[in-house]
Design a protein around this motif. Structure first.
Motif, PDB file in Angstrom:
ATOM      1  N   ALA A  11       0.696  -0.943   0.158  1.00  0.00           N
ATOM      2  CA  ALA A  11      -0.031   0.197   0.227  1.00  0.00           C
ATOM      3  C   ALA A  11       0.759   1.016   0.263  1.00  0.00           C
ATOM      4  N   LEU A  12       2.146   1.392   0.879  1.00  0.00           N
ATOM      5  CA  LEU A  12       2.931   2.215   0.896  1.00  0.00           C
ATOM      6  C   LEU A  12       3.632   2.451   0.325  1.00  0.00           C
ATOM      7  N   GLY A  13       4.361   0.950  -0.832  1.00  0.00           N
ATOM      8  CA  GLY A  13       5.630   1.420  -0.933  1.00  0.00           C
ATOM      9  C   GLY A  13       6.543   0.972  -0.330  1.00  0.00           C
TER      10      GLY A  13
ATOM     11  N   GLU B 257      -5.407   4.153  -7.249  1.00  0.00           N
ATOM     12  CA  GLU B 257      -5.716   4.137  -5.799  1.00  0.00           C
ATOM     13  C   GLU B 257      -6.389   3.323  -5.107  1.00  0.00           C
TER      14      GLU B 257
ATOM     15  N   VAL C  87      -2.823  11.499  -1.915  1.00  0.00           N
ATOM     16  CA  VAL C  87      -2.779  11.243  -3.369  1.00  0.00           C
ATOM     17  C   VAL C  87      -2.867  12.223  -4.300  1.00  0.00           C
TER      18      VAL C  87
ATOM     19  N   LEU D 149      -8.154   8.686   2.013  1.00  0.00           N
ATOM     20  CA  LEU D 149      -7.227   8.459   1.136  1.00  0.00           C
ATOM     21  C   LEU D 149      -7.730   9.621   0.590  1.00  0.00           C
TER      22      LEU D 149
ATOM     23  N   ARG E 186      -6.481  -0.305  -6.916  1.00  0.00           N
ATOM     24  CA  ARG E 186      -5.752  -0.900  -6.415  1.00  0.00           C
ATOM     25  C   ARG E 186      -5.426  -1.460  -5.186  1.00  0.00           C
ATOM     26  N   LEU E 187      -5.492  -0.614  -4.391  1.00  0.00           N
ATOM     27  CA  LEU E 187      -5.433  -1.100  -3.151  1.00  0.00           C
ATOM     28  C   LEU E 187      -6.794  -2.310  -2.584  1.00  0.00           C
TER      29      LEU E 187
END
Lengths: 121, 121
Positions: A26-28, A81, A74, A118, A84-85
């Protein structure tokens, strides 16, 4: 205490490895350490952000909203996003965006039900 | 989402101004904004750390430990920090230090009962 002091964000987890995997993606963030019931995640080299510590407690999230949550800022790719999440195991809690105080956000929950937002600046 | 994305830490508060004052002094942060029920705090210029957002919800902290807490890493001045934070309105929840996984910490609570840890690396 000065603001240079490190601040770590610590979550209680039912499944610490699954939660660490979710939050890393989620955060990279990247895995940093593992000891006993603890796992830690940090930003990749060259980037900044608070260290995440996840601890296996075995207790599920209590009913009701957490007292404390994270906002993830974001850019203009909010819908991407959100998708993706959700693909990583998150749930969307608000069908639309909430617009207040000059910002817009969507409320999500991680795989164990912890709310996060987000936020579009 | 890359790790360059901003992460904000958001607290629900019964008394948002009192909580903002406590956390600003606890962290060495400075007031950044105020809008409606929201207050934000940021590190002073030149220092880094996650933005804090405090929101007045009026609901007291539910019974039981928060699912989510902050660890504040202190140097070798743990006792002085405990005393300083108690002076600001915090409460010490563990009489001694807890030693585990190569670190030591004291569990504290902010004026509204939100747990946080002071950690010696």
């Amino acid at each position: 205490m000065a603001a240079t002091t490190e601040i770590h964000v610590t979550f209680d987890c039912v499944n610490v490895d699954a939660q660490a995997a979710f939050w890393a993606q989620a955060l990279g963030y990247v895995p940093h350490g593992a000891a006993g019931q603890y796992r830690s995640l940090v930003p990749p080299p060259g980037l900044t952000g608070p260290k995440f510590v996840l601890q296996q407690t075995g207790e599920p999230k209590p009913a009701g909203k957490n007292r404390f949550h994270l906002d993830l800022v974001v850019g203009d790719h909010l819908d991407a996003e959100v998708s993706r999440l959700i693909g990583l195991g998150a749930t969307r809690l608000t069908p639309g965006t909430i617009d207040e105080a000059g910002t817009s956000w969507v409320v999500m929950a991680d795989p164990e039900g912890n709310e996060f937002c987000l936020v579009v600046r």
